[in-house]
Structure formats: C-alpha cells, structure tokens
Write an enzyme that holds these catalytic residues in place. Structure first.
Site, PDB file in Angstrom:
ATOM      1  N   ALA A  65       0.866  -1.176   0.000  1.00 50.86           N
ATOM      2  CA  ALA A  65       0.000   0.000   0.000  1.00 50.86           C
ATOM      3  C   ALA A  65       0.905   1.229   0.000  1.00 50.86           C
ATOM      4  O   ALA A  65       2.074   1.148   0.392  1.00 50.86           O
ATOM      5  CB  ALA A  65      -0.889  -0.013   1.234  1.00 50.86           C
ATOM      6  N   GLU A 112      -0.531  -9.300  -0.677  1.00 49.79           N
ATOM      7  CA  GLU A 112      -1.942  -9.608  -0.402  1.00 49.79           C
ATOM      8  C   GLU A 112      -2.774  -9.631  -1.682  1.00 49.79           C
ATOM      9  O   GLU A 112      -3.624 -10.505  -1.866  1.00 49.79           O
ATOM     10  CB  GLU A 112      -2.503  -8.593   0.601  1.00 49.79           C
ATOM     11  CG  GLU A 112      -1.883  -8.786   1.983  1.00 49.79           C
ATOM     12  CD  GLU A 112      -2.256  -7.692   2.975  1.00 49.79           C
ATOM     13  OE1 GLU A 112      -2.028  -6.507   2.650  1.00 49.79           O
ATOM     14  OE2 GLU A 112      -2.790  -8.008   4.046  1.00 49.79           O
ATOM     15  N   GLU A 132       4.614  -5.224   7.220  1.00 44.56           N
ATOM     16  CA  GLU A 132       3.830  -4.210   7.946  1.00 44.56           C
ATOM     17  C   GLU A 132       4.287  -4.024   9.383  1.00 44.56           C
ATOM     18  O   GLU A 132       4.209  -2.922   9.933  1.00 44.56           O
ATOM     19  CB  GLU A 132       2.343  -4.572   7.918  1.00 44.56           C
ATOM     20  CG  GLU A 132       1.673  -4.393   6.565  1.00 44.56           C
ATOM     21  CD  GLU A 132       1.742  -5.622   5.671  1.00 44.56           C
ATOM     22  OE1 GLU A 132       2.588  -6.514   5.916  1.00 44.56           O
ATOM     23  OE2 GLU A 132       0.945  -5.688   4.721  1.00 44.56           O
TER      24      GLU A 132
HETATM   25  C1  HXC Z   1       5.084   4.437  -1.041  1.00 45.54           C
HETATM   26  C2  HXC Z   1       7.028   3.505  -1.851  1.00 45.54           C
HETATM   27  C3  HXC Z   1       6.653   2.241  -1.340  1.00 45.54           C
HETATM   28  C4  HXC Z   1       5.396   2.136  -0.653  1.00 45.54           C
HETATM   29  C5  HXC Z   1       8.577   2.036  -2.298  1.00 45.54           C
HETATM   30  N1  HXC Z   1       8.215   3.320  -2.437  1.00 45.54           N
HETATM   31  N2  HXC Z   1       7.642   1.358  -1.631  1.00 45.54           N
HETATM   32  N3  HXC Z   1       6.253   4.591  -1.699  1.00 45.54           N
HETATM   33  N4  HXC Z   1       4.677   3.266  -0.522  1.00 45.54           N
HETATM   34  N5  HXC Z   1       4.948   0.986  -0.159  1.00 45.54           N
HETATM   35  C6  HXC Z   1       8.952   4.381  -3.098  1.00 45.54           C
HETATM   36  C7  HXC Z   1      10.147   4.844  -2.279  1.00 45.54           C
HETATM   37  O1  HXC Z   1       9.727   5.756  -1.294  1.00 45.54           O
HETATM   38  C8  HXC Z   1      11.001   5.482  -3.340  1.00 45.54           C
HETATM   39  O2  HXC Z   1      10.498   6.751  -3.647  1.00 45.54           O
HETATM   40  C9  HXC Z   1      10.760   4.590  -4.558  1.00 45.54           C
HETATM   41  O3  HXC Z   1       9.520   3.922  -4.305  1.00 45.54           O
HETATM   42  C10 HXC Z   1      11.845   3.531  -4.744  1.00 45.54           C
HETATM   43  O4  HXC Z   1      11.964   2.810  -3.536  1.00 45.54           O
HETATM   44  P1  HXC Z   1      13.380   2.593  -2.776  1.00 45.54           P
HETATM   45  O5  HXC Z   1      13.060   2.312  -1.358  1.00 45.54           O
HETATM   46  O6  HXC Z   1      14.312   3.701  -3.081  1.00 45.54           O
HETATM   47  O7  HXC Z   1      13.897   1.290  -3.529  1.00 45.54           O
HETATM   48  P2  HXC Z   1      14.873   0.165  -2.963  1.00 45.54           P
HETATM   49  O8  HXC Z   1      15.998   0.777  -2.182  1.00 45.54           O
HETATM   50  O9  HXC Z   1      15.185  -0.676  -4.136  1.00 45.54           O
HETATM   51  O10 HXC Z   1      13.987  -0.685  -1.926  1.00 45.54           O
HETATM   52  C11 HXC Z   1      12.909  -1.429  -2.371  1.00 45.54           C
HETATM   53  C12 HXC Z   1      12.011  -1.854  -1.157  1.00 45.54           C
HETATM   54  C13 HXC Z   1      11.639  -0.596  -0.345  1.00 45.54           C
HETATM   55  C14 HXC Z   1      12.770  -2.845  -0.282  1.00 45.54           C
HETATM   56  C15 HXC Z   1      10.770  -2.530  -1.736  1.00 45.54           C
HETATM   57  O11 HXC Z   1      11.119   0.399  -1.248  1.00 45.54           O
HETATM   58  C16 HXC Z   1      10.612  -0.834   0.707  1.00 45.54           C
HETATM   59  O12 HXC Z   1      10.906  -1.377   1.762  1.00 45.54           O
HETATM   60  N6  HXC Z   1       9.363  -0.404   0.447  1.00 45.54           N
HETATM   61  C17 HXC Z   1       8.283  -0.484   1.434  1.00 45.54           C
HETATM   62  C18 HXC Z   1       7.795  -1.873   1.546  1.00 45.54           C
HETATM   63  C19 HXC Z   1       6.682  -1.992   2.600  1.00 45.54           C
HETATM   64  O13 HXC Z   1       6.921  -1.716   3.778  1.00 45.54           O
HETATM   65  N7  HXC Z   1       5.485  -2.396   2.170  1.00 45.54           N
HETATM   66  C20 HXC Z   1       4.350  -2.519   3.044  1.00 45.54           C
HETATM   67  C21 HXC Z   1       3.526  -1.254   3.011  1.00 45.54           C
HETATM   68  S1  HXC Z   1       2.204  -1.352   4.166  1.00 45.54           S
HETATM   69  P3  HXC Z   1      11.422   8.056  -3.630  1.00 45.54           P
HETATM   70  O14 HXC Z   1      10.455   9.169  -3.882  1.00 45.54           O
HETATM   71  O15 HXC Z   1      12.105   8.066  -2.307  1.00 45.54           O
HETATM   72  O16 HXC Z   1      12.370   7.817  -4.764  1.00 45.54           O
HETATM   73  C22 HXC Z   1       1.010  -2.220   3.403  1.00 45.54           C
HETATM   74  C23 HXC Z   1      -0.220  -2.397   4.196  1.00 45.54           C
HETATM   75  C24 HXC Z   1      -1.270  -3.072   3.386  1.00 45.54           C
HETATM   76  O17 HXC Z   1       1.149  -2.654   2.319  1.00 45.54           O
HETATM   77  C25 HXC Z   1      -2.542  -3.134   4.177  1.00 45.54           C
HETATM   78  C26 HXC Z   1      -3.748  -2.936   3.318  1.00 45.54           C
HETATM   79  C27 HXC Z   1      -3.883  -1.541   2.851  1.00 45.54           C
END
Ligand code: HXC
Length: 258
Positions: A65, A112, A132
């Site tokens: 998300a 998911e 999460e």
């Molecule tokens: C918003 C995101 C994002 C996310 C990545 N980006 N994931 N933006 N929401 N979930 C953005 C980053 O901020 C960044 O933007 C760009 O995408 C590239 O990501 P990087 O982190 O620079 O890439 P990398 O170093 O290769 O790392 C990849 C990654 C990391 C390991 C996937 O991005 C990451 O950990 N993302 C979050 C994963 C996460 O926690 N997902 C769960 C979300 S909660 P900028 O602008 O900085 O370049 C969820 C809840 C669901 O899903 C419940 C139902 C709604």
C-alpha cells in the site's frame, strides 16, 4: 476510460493489467486501486475475455500500500472509510480466473493482492513479504489469513512477526506460488496459461474456480457436496456435450461458452 496508474490491454481472449507506478515501485495508492477495480469490472463484463493476468514491472509487482498516502490517516478515517475493503477486494470477487505474474517485490498489500488472485506464477526474481510489522501495523488486506492458509502457520507467523521476505524458491517450496519461470519469460508464460484457461468452456472454468474456493470456506463434506452439485449441473451445458464428443472423435473441442 483513461488509466494513469495501470495499463489495460487485451491479448487474444486474455485481459492483461499491468500495475504502472514505476517511481513508487507500484505502491498501491487509492487511485491505483480504484482503477484496478474498474479494469477488472470491464474484463468481467467482456464476453470475449476468459481469463485475466495481473502483473507489475521487472523490479516490483507492488511494494505494498502507498505508505506516504496512509501515514497520516487517523483511526476514525480508517474506520469510517473501512480502509481497505473498498476497491481492494475487487480482485478476490472476480469470477473469471485471475493469474498474478509476479517479478521482483510483492510486499505488504502487494503480496496480499497477489494472494487474492487464483494462483501466482513467480519469476525467479520474485520476493514475497509482509513487512507491515516494521511500520508499526499488521497486514490489513487479508495477509494474516491468506498467507497462513497458503504456507502454514509457522512460516506465516515468522514472516508476519519479523517482516522477513521469501525468495521465489522458498515461495514455491512452501506452496505460495504454483511455479517459477525465468524472469524474461514470465509474462509470455502467464499469457499462455491464461489463454489456455480462456480456451476452455467458460461454465466449467467458473464452476471449477468456485469449487476450489469453497475448499477454503467449508468443511470437507460440504465442499465435496458443493462440487458434486456443480459437476452434475455442467451436464446441462452444450460445452460438456462438445468436450466429450470431441474426445470420442479424437479432435479438439470447440467450446461455445454455453
Ligand atoms: C510508497 C514507496 C513504497 C510504498 C517504495 N516506495 N515502496 N512509496 N509506498 N509501499 C517508493 C520509495 O519511497 C522510493 O520513492 C521509490 O519507491 C523507490 O523505492 P526505494 O526504497 O528507493 O527502492 P529500494 O531501495 O530498491 O527498496 C525497495 C524496497 C523498499 C525494499 C521494496 O522500497 C521498501 O521497503 N518499500 C516499502 C515496503 C513496505 O513496507 N510495504 C508494506 C507497506 S504497508 P522516492 O520518492 O524516495 O524515490 C502495506 C499495508 C497493506 O502494504 C494493508 C492494506 C492496505
């Protein structure tokens, strides 16, 4: 309609949806999810479409998300809008088969959504996780339930409590994905599998999907009974007569979806 966060195409009898927010690793914003729901509704209503493929990019199916969008939400907002049921569950409500073709990250809501699909074909680069917990929350779109049913309690619990990712090999070993294919061949293979499904008689395809889904929602005895009723019902279709006649006549069936 014009889409900004996804690409919607038709490939033969297959509907192809590509998540397309490359700068955010396909983070599932509300706008993206709304578009996804519309695209799925469109394919569901299109008689020429027999199956759907949902995919992302080489780097990410979806990294979850949109964290930036939800970071400031309050409990009351979440509760009143019933975050996330609107739109998200469209994927699990589609009656036509949906294949998730996953390369790169499928994290959080991305994992998911992939699990809401009927099965997951994984590229050898795929990584699955429910991170999460590292954000101070828990999965909110079915992750605690679907991952547990797919890979069992021990692995699901470890992944959800630690945020550890699984690679494609571990995902295949543990039953999360149906198969692994080389990344360069993922889309071609997913479209081929979807086209094969689309070539089957639609009544039997929808019945098969419904019957397998019932395995998750019922006791064995009820599920077997449900299956048998659908099995019987299919003998009322032209496609059953055609399928069995084609076998006897040693030719390919020509299903008419009726
Ligand atoms: C918003 C995101 C994002 C996310 C990545 N980006 N994931 N933006 N929401 N979930 C953005 C980053 O901020 C960044 O933007 C760009 O995408 C590239 O990501 P990087 O982190 O620079 O890439 P990398 O170093 O290769 O790392 C990849 C990654 C990391 C390991 C996937 O991005 C990451 O950990 N993302 C979050 C994963 C996460 O926690 N997902 C769960 C979300 S909660 P900028 O602008 O900085 O370049 C969820 C809840 C669901 O899903 C419940 C139902 C709604």
């Amino acid at each position: 309609m014009a889409y900004e966060n996804i690409i919607v195409e038709t490939k033969g009898h297959v509907g192809l949806i590509t998540l397309n927010r490359p700068k955010a690793l396909n983070a599932l914003s509300q706008a993206l999810i709304a578009e996804l729901g519309k695209a799925l509704d469109g394919f569901e209503a299109d008689d020429d479409i027999g199956a759907i493929v949902l995919t992302g990019s080489e780097k990410a199916f979806a990294a979850g998300a949109d964290i930036k969008e939800m970071a400031s939400k309050t409990f009351t907002q979440c509760y009143l809008e019933d975050f996330i049921t609107k739109g998200w569950e469209a994927v699990s409500k589609v009656r036509k088969p949906v294949i998730a073709a996953v390369a790169g990250y499928a994290l959080g809501g991305g994992c998911e959504v992939a699990m809401m699909c009927d099965f997951i074909l994984a590229a050898d680069t795929a990584k699955f996780g429910q991170p999460e917990i590292t954000l101070g929350v828990i999965p909110g779109a079915g992750g605690t339930q679907r991952l547990t049913r797919l890979v069992g309690k021990s692995k699901a619990m470890e992944m959800i409590l630690t945020g550890r990712m699984m690679d494609a090999q571990e995902a295949e070993r543990s039953g999360l994905v149906s198969r692994i294919v080389p990344a360069g061949e993922l889309l071609e293979e997913a479209l081929k599998v979807a086209e094969r499904i689309a070539s089957m008689g639609r009544p039997s395809v929808l019945a098969a999907k419904e019957a397998v889904e019932r395995a998750y929602e019922s006791t064995l005895a009820e599920g077997v009974r449900f299956e048998r009723r659908l099995f019987h019902a299919l003998f009322s279709t032209d496609d059953q007569k055609e399928g069995m006649a084609a076998f006897a006549e040693k030719r390919q069936p020509n299903f008419k979806n009726r």
